[in-house]
Design an enzyme around this catalytic site. Structure first.
Site, short mmCIF file in Angstrom:
data_model
loop_
_atom_site.label_atom_id
_atom_site.label_comp_id
_atom_site.label_asym_id
_atom_site.label_seq_id
_atom_site.Cartn_x
_atom_site.Cartn_y
_atom_site.Cartn_z
N GLU A 51 -18.08 -18.46 -23.48
CA GLU A 51 -17.19 -19.57 -23.10
C GLU A 51 -16.35 -20.10 -24.27
OE1 GLU A 51 -20.32 -19.26 -22.20
OE2 GLU A 51 -20.49 -19.57 -20.03
N PHE A 113 -31.83 -27.89 -13.31
CA PHE A 113 -31.53 -26.61 -13.95
C PHE A 113 -30.05 -26.55 -14.35
CE2 PHE A 113 -30.20 -22.09 -13.51
CZ PHE A 113 -30.86 -21.63 -14.64
N GLN A 114 -29.79 -26.18 -15.58
CA GLN A 114 -28.44 -26.09 -16.15
C GLN A 114 -27.69 -27.41 -16.07
OE1 GLN A 114 -26.51 -22.47 -14.67
NE2 GLN A 114 -27.42 -21.37 -16.40
N LYS A 163 -21.35 -29.74 -8.04
CA LYS A 163 -21.19 -28.63 -7.12
C LYS A 163 -20.89 -29.08 -5.69
CE LYS A 163 -23.11 -24.18 -5.85
NZ LYS A 163 -24.22 -23.24 -5.95
N MET A 482 -14.01 -17.46 -48.95
CA MET A 482 -13.71 -18.82 -49.39
C MET A 482 -14.98 -19.52 -49.91
SD MET A 482 -11.25 -20.79 -49.97
CE MET A 482 -9.76 -20.74 -48.99
#
Lengths: 574, 163
Positions: A51, A113-114, A163, A482
């Site tokens: 993502e 969940f999630q 949802k 760097m």
């Protein structure tokens, strides 16, 4: 009147808003939305492999086009993976709308969940965020999200969508809202005329003026006006890293960019100026060095659309809150037909600046010699030559980023695509992907290093799926350059965890995805390899270019010093 | 210097957390905080007292104004204003102290609002300084619990904070 489910409203709204591509990754809480996308073909979804890449791809597109990038992720880990990309866009004021699935509203707060409180997680790194409380709110909330993301000082907006708000069984009336109003949000549409007059007055009387312009000129679509204004006045101009290309770099009046690794002449001119005209720049610590020693003899004019940027780190003598384009146009009409008061002083100022320029001419770096590794700087110069300075260049973060900014010459805005504010390693490759998908006929080159590239290299798979022909230049010095440079300078070369002992065979890795990769070790191999890379615009080619790991980026401002306190090489300092 | 900033903001979930989060995120200080809906139920009024020099206060007000949920704000300390805080204090009230607490409460124009055989609950309003002084006066008697609302304020005269 049309009855649509929440999920169909989202797909339909994106169509009506003119969104062509969205970048995302499906998951439980977003599945109704994914189903709605499946049942239409106007909005195309690009399936990334992580993502974070979705946000960077949307961000790259937004930077190249000026339009908001759109991301769709699921709840929980889907949303938290997007956080780095949201923060990257926030720091650089990039318009982006991130649609996040969320668990069903009756489960919120139950540690379902999630489930993650993504509104809470992203609160400090968004321009604003919304939670959908009823499916019928979707069109208006999305319109507000796009409006907020792309107006005023742009930025990312997160929309959290439980949802059940997208359930296919519940249908509500859908009307595309052409306009929205927010009573608490009225970005300034023009600068204060009195203040602009004051600024122009200072400009006409200045003896050692300099323009210092930033990303606000690029996002504010003001490059053309800026070029006109700067050329009318004949003043020197330096830009920030984010402002690169807002004034043609090949023009004599452009001194390059300024700050920590900015050009010698830019930093010297800033230090000695009697007037600094800052437009769309925010006096960031990587620009000013020590603010108490910053531009000791200069009056400061500061034009910015965000009032909180003005006088944040450096006090402005003439603050102007307004959009860059409008303010610049007003300035142009005020200087029209007027002569500057001290033409002789300005000529003298240019002599001084040209002197600084000459001082460093030919001394910027030492080209490679036979049997020694290539210098990263010469690789960038070769890319610039072969792409005629016209490619979209994305970078990751580190030495290669600074070299790309120093040695590629940009004459157009929106072409140098880099994570300036947040400094996000892993940004370059997915950003290039987002650009290439939208500009298939342009050369899009990601200049990266083996450290940054390994943070997002899984996106080769996305490129394979959609045939994305980006070009990847891996400046391979087998170390985090760097970090290593700072360790050389500040930690007696104790290279704690700044080297890569177990690099993969990048050539084989690229070939595993079915793409071409070439390894480059010498100067003779470089130009032919670049030619091969650029031959077919639609082919992904990876160049693994081994460069000198001992090379440092110079100039480099001395910490806590003024603008003019710089290391110029390993042995010289101002 | 201490400033009292009053904010009209959208009466929506999450609005308060944006204001409070801003202070934490930018390392600004919150001394007191007080928030409730106004006569217009779509708006809340939030009053915060904070400490900072002029530069910091300027940044605080600019950043607050930038929040989309913030509709309007005023720094009350820039002009004449009225500042009030309400405090409820439970103090021990046994034997001779029982009269002493009542007398001190009268002097401060405070009211005893609840009584048990062993304690008084006193309600007092005023500016922060007056409330602090009352607590000092009560300390020898024995303070059991303190509940303060934080500062609320309004400008004197014709100035009005509204849409």
């Amino acid at each position: 009147m049309e009855l649509l489910s929440g999920a169909d409203m989202i797909a339909r709204f994106l169509q009506d808003e003119g969104v062509e591509y969205i970048y995302g990754y499906p998951g439980g809480a977003a599945l109704h939305i994914y189903d709605a996308l499946f049942r239409q073909d106007k909005v195309k979804h690009i399936l990334v492999r992580h993502e974070q890449a979705a946000t960077h791809a949307a961000d790259g597109y937004a930077r190249a086009s000026g339009k908001p990038g759109v991301v769709l992720v699921t709840s929980g880990p889907g949303a938290t993976n997007a956080v780095t990309g949201i923060a990257t866009a926030y720091m650089d004021s990039i318009p982006m709308v991130v649609l996040c699935g969320q668990v069903m509203s009756h489960l919120i707060g139950d540690d379902a969940f999630q489930e993650t409180d993504i509104i809470g997680v992203t609160r400090p790194i968004v321009k604003h965020s919304f939670s959908i409380n009823h499916p019928s709110d979707i069109p208006e909330v999305l319109k507000k999200a796009f409006y907020l993301a792309s107006t005023g000082r742009p930025g990312p907006v997160v929309v959290d969508i439980p949802k059940d708000m997208t359930a296919p069984t519940e249908r509500y009336e859908y009307v595309y809202p052409k306009k929205v109003k927010l009573r608490s949000y009225n970005p300034v549409s023009r600068g204060h005329t009195g203040q602009i007059k004051k600024a122009v007055d200072l400009m006409l009387k200045a003896k050692r003026p300099i323009f210092y312009t930033g990303g606000g000129v690029v996002t504010g679509n003001a490059s053309e006006g800026l070029t006109d204004l700067v050329q009318r006045l004949g003043f020197p101009i330096t830009t920030t890293l984010m402002g690169i290309g807002s004034y043609p770099q090949s023009d004599r009046q452009c001194l390059g960019w300024l700050g920590m690794h900015g050009s010698y002449e830019s930093n010297m001119a800033m230090h000695h100026a009697d007037l600094v005209v800052a437009i769309g720049a925010r006096f960031d610590d990587r620009v000013t060095n020590n603010t108490s020693k910053f531009c000791p003899t200069a009056k400061i004019v500061h034009v910015d659309i965000d009032p909180s940027s003005v006088s944040k780190t450096v006090r402005a003598d003439v603050p102007i809150v307004g959009p860059a384009q409008g303010v610049i146009n007003e300035m142009i009409s005020l200087v029209q037909g007027k002569d500057i008061a001290h033409a002789d002083a300005l000529a003298e100022w240019w002599q001084k600046i040209d002197g600084w320029r000459e001082e460093r001419q030919g001394k910027l770096y030492e080209p490679s010699v036979e049997d020694e590794p290539l210098k990263p700087q010469e690789v960038i110069e070769a890319i610039c030559r072969q792409t005629h300075g016209e490619a979209f260049i994305t970078t990751d973060v580190g030495q290669h980023q600074m070299f790309a900014a120093q040695y590629y010459k940009f004459d157009k805005p929106n072409r140098f695509i880099t994570s300036g504010g947040l400094g996000t390693m892993g940004f370059g490759f997915p950003a290039a992907m987002g650009i290439k998908i939208n500009y298939p006929d342009d050369q899009v080159v990601c200049i990266t290093g083996e450290g940054s590239y390994q943070m997002m290299m899984q996106e080769l798979s996305t490129c394979k799926q959609y045939g994305v022909g980006v070009k990847i230049i891996n400046l391979n010095n087998a170390s985090l350059g760097m970090v290593r440079q700072w360790q050389d300078l500040n930690y007696k070369s104790r290279h704690a965890h700044s080297y890569m002992e177990s690099l993969p065979d990048f050539q084989k890795l690229t070939e595993a995805y079915g793409f071409t990769a070439l390894r480059v070790d010498t100067n003779e191999e470089l130009e032919p390899a670049l030619e091969r890379m650029l031959a077919d615009k639609h082919e992904l080619v990876f160049l693994d270019i081994y460069v000198d790991p001992r090379e440092h980026v110079y100039p480099m401002q001395v910490p806590l010093g003024s603008m003019r306190d710089m290391l110029l090489s390993k042995t010289e300092r101002t | 210097m201490r400033h009292i900033i009053s904010i009209l903001m959208e009466n929506e979930p999450g609005a308060l957390s944006r204001v409070v989060g801003l202070f934490a995120q930018r390392n600004y200080n919150i001394e007191t905080l007080n928030v409730a809906p106004t006569e217009d139920p779509t708006l809340s009024r939030l009053t915060v007292t904070t400490v900072g020099d002029d530069r910091v206060i300027e940044q605080i007000t600019k950043h607050l104004n930038k929040l989309i949920d913030v509709v309007k704000l005023v720094d009350l300390t820039e002009g004449n204003h009225i500042e009030r805080e309400l405090m409820l204090v439970k103090v021990k009230a046994l034997g001779a102290a029982r009269d002493e607490v009542k007398r001190t409460a009268d002097i401060f124009r405070a009211q005893v609002v609840d009584v048990t055989p062993s304690l008084y609950t006193v309600q007092i309003t005023g500016d922060a300084g007056k409330l602090d002084a009352f607590l000092q006066a009560m300390a020898p008697v024995g303070i059991l619990e303190v509940a303060r609302t934080g500062v609320s304020g309004i400008a004197r005269g014709d100035k009005v904070l509204s849409l």
